[in-house]
Every structure is written in structure tokens, then in C-alpha cells.
Motif scaffolding. Structure first.
Motif, PDB file in Angstrom:
ATOM      1  N   ALA A  88      -3.084  49.525   4.122  1.00 60.32           N
ATOM      2  CA  ALA A  88      -4.499  49.398   3.798  1.00 60.32           C
ATOM      3  C   ALA A  88      -4.732  48.146   2.960  1.00 60.32           C
ATOM      4  O   ALA A  88      -3.792  47.557   2.422  1.00 60.32           O
ATOM      5  N   GLY A  89      -5.985  47.779   2.865  1.00 63.01           N
ATOM      6  CA  GLY A  89      -6.371  46.593   2.115  1.00 63.01           C
ATOM      7  C   GLY A  89      -7.441  45.824   2.866  1.00 63.01           C
ATOM      8  O   GLY A  89      -7.489  45.856   4.090  1.00 63.01           O
ATOM      9  N   ILE A  90      -8.314  45.173   2.124  1.00 58.69           N
ATOM     10  CA  ILE A  90      -9.326  44.314   2.732  1.00 58.69           C
ATOM     11  C   ILE A  90      -8.612  43.145   3.425  1.00 58.69           C
ATOM     12  O   ILE A  90      -7.577  42.675   2.955  1.00 58.69           O
ATOM     13  N   PHE A  91      -9.138  42.684   4.538  1.00 56.15           N
ATOM     14  CA  PHE A  91      -8.467  41.690   5.378  1.00 56.15           C
ATOM     15  C   PHE A  91      -7.952  40.492   4.585  1.00 56.15           C
ATOM     16  O   PHE A  91      -6.818  40.029   4.789  1.00 56.15           O
ATOM     17  N   ASN A 190       0.755  50.041  -1.219  1.00 55.27           N
ATOM     18  CA  ASN A 190      -0.555  49.753  -1.805  1.00 55.27           C
ATOM     19  C   ASN A 190      -0.538  48.495  -2.665  1.00 55.27           C
ATOM     20  O   ASN A 190      -1.499  48.220  -3.374  1.00 55.27           O
ATOM     21  N   SER A 191       0.552  47.749  -2.609  1.00 53.75           N
ATOM     22  CA  SER A 191       0.703  46.601  -3.494  1.00 53.75           C
ATOM     23  C   SER A 191      -0.358  45.533  -3.260  1.00 53.75           C
ATOM     24  O   SER A 191      -0.732  44.810  -4.195  1.00 53.75           O
ATOM     25  N   ARG A 192      -0.862  45.436  -2.032  1.00 55.74           N
ATOM     26  CA  ARG A 192      -1.820  44.368  -1.742  1.00 55.74           C
ATOM     27  C   ARG A 192      -3.196  44.653  -2.340  1.00 55.74           C
ATOM     28  O   ARG A 192      -4.060  43.778  -2.346  1.00 55.74           O
ATOM     29  N   PHE A 193      -3.433  45.874  -2.865  1.00 56.70           N
ATOM     30  CA  PHE A 193      -4.724  46.181  -3.468  1.00 56.70           C
ATOM     31  C   PHE A 193      -5.019  45.261  -4.652  1.00 56.70           C
ATOM     32  O   PHE A 193      -6.176  45.095  -5.034  1.00 56.70           O
ATOM     33  N   SER A 194      -3.984  44.684  -5.216  1.00 56.32           N
ATOM     34  CA  SER A 194      -4.173  43.799  -6.373  1.00 56.32           C
ATOM     35  C   SER A 194      -4.327  42.339  -5.963  1.00 56.32           C
ATOM     36  O   SER A 194      -4.495  41.466  -6.821  1.00 56.32           O
ATOM     37  N   GLN A 199     -13.733  40.491  -7.466  1.00 57.15           N
ATOM     38  CA  GLN A 199     -14.712  41.126  -6.598  1.00 57.15           C
ATOM     39  C   GLN A 199     -14.024  41.848  -5.446  1.00 57.15           C
ATOM     40  O   GLN A 199     -14.344  42.990  -5.116  1.00 57.15           O
ATOM     41  N   LEU A 200     -13.036  41.175  -4.842  1.00 55.97           N
ATOM     42  CA  LEU A 200     -12.318  41.737  -3.700  1.00 55.97           C
ATOM     43  C   LEU A 200     -11.500  42.954  -4.116  1.00 55.97           C
ATOM     44  O   LEU A 200     -11.484  43.971  -3.414  1.00 55.97           O
ATOM     45  N   ARG A 201     -10.818  42.858  -5.246  1.00 55.73           N
ATOM     46  CA  ARG A 201      -9.990  43.978  -5.723  1.00 55.73           C
ATOM     47  C   ARG A 201     -10.836  45.199  -6.028  1.00 55.73           C
ATOM     48  O   ARG A 201     -10.493  46.331  -5.663  1.00 55.73           O
ATOM     49  N   ASP A 202     -11.964  44.975  -6.668  1.00 56.04           N
ATOM     50  CA  ASP A 202     -12.849  46.085  -7.024  1.00 56.04           C
ATOM     51  C   ASP A 202     -13.415  46.747  -5.770  1.00 56.04           C
ATOM     52  O   ASP A 202     -13.463  47.978  -5.661  1.00 56.04           O
ATOM     53  N   TYR A 203     -13.816  45.927  -4.820  1.00 51.61           N
ATOM     54  CA  TYR A 203     -14.375  46.423  -3.556  1.00 51.61           C
ATOM     55  C   TYR A 203     -13.336  47.248  -2.801  1.00 51.61           C
ATOM     56  O   TYR A 203     -13.621  48.332  -2.278  1.00 51.61           O
ATOM     57  N   CYS A 204     -12.109  46.766  -2.768  1.00 50.00           N
ATOM     58  CA  CYS A 204     -11.033  47.458  -2.059  1.00 50.00           C
ATOM     59  C   CYS A 204     -10.770  48.836  -2.653  1.00 50.00           C
ATOM     60  O   CYS A 204     -10.717  49.842  -1.924  1.00 50.00           O
ATOM     61  N   MET A 207     -13.548  51.271  -1.895  1.00 48.44           N
ATOM     62  CA  MET A 207     -13.595  51.658  -0.490  1.00 48.44           C
ATOM     63  C   MET A 207     -12.480  52.657  -0.163  1.00 48.44           C
ATOM     64  O   MET A 207     -12.711  53.646   0.535  1.00 48.44           O
ATOM     65  N   ILE A 208     -11.277  52.405  -0.682  1.00 51.91           N
ATOM     66  CA  ILE A 208     -10.160  53.314  -0.442  1.00 51.91           C
ATOM     67  C   ILE A 208     -10.480  54.696  -1.005  1.00 51.91           C
ATOM     68  O   ILE A 208     -10.236  55.723  -0.362  1.00 51.91           O
ATOM     69  N   ALA A 209     -11.038  54.735  -2.201  1.00 52.67           N
ATOM     70  CA  ALA A 209     -11.374  56.012  -2.830  1.00 52.67           C
ATOM     71  C   ALA A 209     -12.414  56.774  -2.011  1.00 52.67           C
ATOM     72  O   ALA A 209     -12.297  57.996  -1.798  1.00 52.67           O
ATOM     73  N   LYS A 210     -13.433  56.062  -1.520  1.00 46.52           N
ATOM     74  CA  LYS A 210     -14.471  56.727  -0.737  1.00 46.52           C
ATOM     75  C   LYS A 210     -13.937  57.177   0.615  1.00 46.52           C
ATOM     76  O   LYS A 210     -14.286  58.257   1.108  1.00 46.52           O
ATOM     77  N   MET A 211     -13.062  56.367   1.227  1.00 41.36           N
ATOM     78  CA  MET A 211     -12.476  56.737   2.506  1.00 41.36           C
ATOM     79  C   MET A 211     -11.641  58.009   2.366  1.00 41.36           C
ATOM     80  O   MET A 211     -11.749  58.932   3.182  1.00 41.36           O
ATOM     81  N   ASN A 212     -10.800  58.087   1.331  1.00 42.55           N
ATOM     82  CA  ASN A 212      -9.974  59.276   1.115  1.00 42.55           C
ATOM     83  C   ASN A 212     -10.830  60.515   0.876  1.00 42.55           C
ATOM     84  O   ASN A 212     -10.527  61.603   1.376  1.00 42.55           O
ATOM     85  N   GLU A 213     -11.909  60.342   0.134  1.00 43.30           N
ATOM     86  CA  GLU A 213     -12.814  61.465  -0.130  1.00 43.30           C
ATOM     87  C   GLU A 213     -13.462  61.955   1.163  1.00 43.30           C
ATOM     88  O   GLU A 213     -13.581  63.165   1.396  1.00 43.30           O
ATOM     89  N   THR A 214     -13.849  61.021   2.024  1.00 43.29           N
ATOM     90  CA  THR A 214     -14.477  61.383   3.295  1.00 43.29           C
ATOM     91  C   THR A 214     -13.511  62.140   4.202  1.00 43.29           C
ATOM     92  O   THR A 214     -13.868  63.152   4.808  1.00 43.29           O
ATOM     93  N   VAL A 215     -12.265  61.664   4.280  1.00 44.11           N
ATOM     94  CA  VAL A 215     -11.261  62.331   5.117  1.00 44.11           C
ATOM     95  C   VAL A 215     -11.017  63.754   4.627  1.00 44.11           C
ATOM     96  O   VAL A 215     -10.946  64.698   5.416  1.00 44.11           O
ATOM     97  N   GLU A 216     -10.902  63.921   3.327  1.00 44.57           N
ATOM     98  CA  GLU A 216     -10.676  65.256   2.767  1.00 44.57           C
ATOM     99  C   GLU A 216     -11.846  66.185   3.079  1.00 44.57           C
ATOM    100  O   GLU A 216     -11.658  67.366   3.391  1.00 44.57           O
ATOM    101  N   GLN A 217     -13.063  65.664   2.997  1.00 47.27           N
ATOM    102  CA  GLN A 217     -14.243  66.477   3.299  1.00 47.27           C
ATOM    103  C   GLN A 217     -14.266  66.901   4.762  1.00 47.27           C
ATOM    104  O   GLN A 217     -14.581  68.048   5.084  1.00 47.27           O
ATOM    105  N   MET A 218     -13.882  65.989   5.651  1.00 45.61           N
ATOM    106  CA  MET A 218     -13.870  66.304   7.082  1.00 45.61           C
ATOM    107  C   MET A 218     -12.852  67.397   7.387  1.00 45.61           C
ATOM    108  O   MET A 218     -13.101  68.312   8.174  1.00 45.61           O
ATOM    109  N   ILE A 219     -11.691  67.314   6.742  1.00 48.94           N
ATOM    110  CA  ILE A 219     -10.662  68.322   6.961  1.00 48.94           C
ATOM    111  C   ILE A 219     -11.095  69.669   6.416  1.00 48.94           C
ATOM    112  O   ILE A 219     -10.920  70.718   7.040  1.00 48.94           O
TER     113      ILE A 219
END
Length: 288
Positions: A88-91, A190-194, A199-204, A207-219
Motif C-alpha cells: 500500500a501507499g500513494i503512488f 508499510n515502510s513507504r507510508f513515511s 501532505q502526502l504522508r498525512d493523506y496516505c 486514506m489507509i485508516a478509512k479504507m481499513n474501517e470500510t473493509v471491516e464494516q463491509m465484513i
């Protein structure tokens, strides 16, 4: 009746190991391959299971593993290309070397093993090759753009080969699992998150936190836990029954696929954005 033989890559844990055990339980010869077979103890204790080294990034290793399997069991009826890794990580946070490493395993490694097995299947005009893809290979995955690109490549390759090799009675299929608790995810780098600017680090991270929360909710909405055995069961079904080229496994994967089929592109993009993109002016790219 002669026992059928399956070769599976990436059997040290997760989907690969579960699949090896399931096929063995159902009376198959199993060639269980992994990069460090000397560490394996459970599969080596089973009869008609050959545990051998196979590193998909090394052609010599691939050839030796296939030869060892054929020498022991006489042939290969089914190949499961399971070896791979996520990330994972922003491009912009991905280094060129990391991108090349992911494609080397997830795409080129899969191609190497497939090329090694195909002549065996052509010679008897029969065979099934199952490529383990991902939900990220069906729908572009924000925060996992490089991984998504590698799995889109697998989906496209599989579809083309299914048509290309149909005259030889060789079937190609993909299985796209959703989110499961396997080492593929627990060992994610997850090393590339840093990497990148603030701005990029904060955004990443948001986004990861929201994505994980969404997956857990779907399950949770599916009222059942995410069991990796489902993927092994789907692999067995694809190897023994008539199934389509593209297959999914998991509540979240099935839900997202239905969304893709029922929505316009604009609706789908907005829905995914609402689900995983953090709504914060501090992390969104600055408007010009």
C-alpha cells in the motif's frame, strides 16, 4: 483411475497452504512449492505431497520445481499461481525498485511458472491454470495503485490466455479474493507510508485508516467472519467444476463486483471515493 496432480506456488502459509491441504484431503497428488521448503513441517508429513523449492523470480528454480514434480507424479493437471505479495501507499511514495519487485513476483513470476507448465498441458491437450488475483484487480484500489496495476495485469493476461489456449483444451481462470486475514496482509510492508512530503504522508495514513474501517464494516454487515478457507474452497471448485474465467471470493469482493456491474463509471468512482478517500482539506491535494 489415476490420481490427478496439482502444483501450487506460495504454499508456506495462507491460501497456498490451505489449498495444498484441501487437495490432499480430496485424494490429489500435491506439489507444494515455496521459497524456503526447509522451514515447512506440516505439509512434509503428508503422503503424496512433494514440498519443494520454487522462487517465481528465478527461472532455474521454476524449472527445477516443475521437473521434480513431473518426475515424482508423472505430470501436472492443475497449476495454481498463488505466490504474490501486496503493498500500500500513494503512488508517489513508491520507489521504482519497489514497483519493479512487485511486478517481478505478481506478474512476471506468474508468467514464468505458466510458461514452464504449458508445454506439459499442450502435450496431452488438457489442463487448468488458476491465477490468484485480487479485488484490487477488478476495481482500481486507491492507496494500492501499484498492487492494483499488477493484479489488473493478471486479470487481463488470464482472459487473453483463456481464449488463446482454448483449442488445446487448457482452461484459464482467476479468483479475486477480497480482504482476508492471511500473511499476505499481516506482513504487508508499510515502510513507504513515511515517504514523500508532509501532505502526502498525512493523506496516505488517513486514506489507509478509512479504507481499513470500510473493509471491516463491509465484513461485519455480512454477519460472518472472513475465513481464508473460502478461497481454498473456491480454488478446488474452479479445478473440478465448470466455472467462469473470472471468479471472486469474499463478501466484500462480491459486493464490490455487484456495484461495478450495476453502476455507471461515474457512480462507481464516486462511491469508491466516498468509501476510502478521507474528506479533509489538510490531506487533499491543493487546488491550483
Amino acid at each position: 483411475m489415476n490420481k490427478k496432480t496439482i502444483l501450487i506456488t506460495g504454499c508456506s502459509s495462507g491460501f497456498g497452504k490451505l489449498t495444498a491441504k484441501l487437495f490432499h484431503k480430496n485424494g490429489w497428488n500435491v506439489i507444494a512449492t515455496m521459497r524456503s521448503p526447509e522451514k515447512e513441517t506440516e505439509l512434509t508429513a503428508l503422503s503424496d505431497v512433494l514440498v519443494t523449492k520454487l522462487d517465481v523470480t528465478d527461472q532455474i528454480s521454476v524449472s527445477k520445481a516443475v521437473d521434480a514434480g513431473v518426475d515424482k507424479f508423472g505430470g501436472i493437471d492443475v497449476l495454481v499461481n498463488n505466490a504474490g505479495f501486496s503493498g500500500a501507499g500513494i503512488f508517489e511514495q513508491w520507489k521504482d525498485g519497489d514497483i519493479k519487485a512487485m511486478f517481478e513476483t505478481n506478474v512476471f513470476g506468474l508468467m514464468r511458472v505458466t510458461k514452464e507448465v504449458l508445454p506439459l498441458m499442450r502435450s496431452k491437450e488438457e489442463g487448468i491454470i488458476i491465477n490468484i488475483s485480487s479485488l484490487a484487480g477488478l476495481i482500481g484500489s486507491p492507496s494500492s495503485s501499484v498492487y492494483s496495476a499488477s493484479k489488473f495485469a493478471v486479470e487481463g493476461l488470464t482472459e487473453a490466455l483463456a481464449i488463446e489456449y482454448a483449442p488445446f483444451n487448457i482452461k484459464f481462470k482467476t479468483i479475486a479474493p477480497g480482504a482476508y486475514e492471511t500473511n499476505l496482509y499481516s506482513s504487508m510492508d508499510n515502510s513507504r507510508f513515511s515517504n514523500g512530503d508532509e501532505q502526502l504522508r498525512d493523506y496516505c495514513l488517513k486514506m489507509i485508516a478509512k479504507m481499513n474501517e470500510t473493509v471491516e464494516q463491509m465484513i461485519e454487515q455480512g454477519n460472518q467472519t472472513s475465513d481464508p478457507q473460502e478461497v481454498a474452497d473456491k480454488i478446488y471448485k474452479c479445478a473440478t467444476e465448470k466455472t467462469p474465467i473470472h471468479n471472486v471470493s469474499g463478501i466484500d469482493a462480491e459486493s464490490m463486483l455487484q456495484m461495478k456491474k450495476s453502476m455507471s463509471e461515474e457512480e462507481l468512482v464516486k462511491t469508491i471515493s466516498d468509501m476510502v478517500v478521507p474528506n479533509t482539506s489538510n490531506s487533499n491535494p491543493k487546488k491550483k
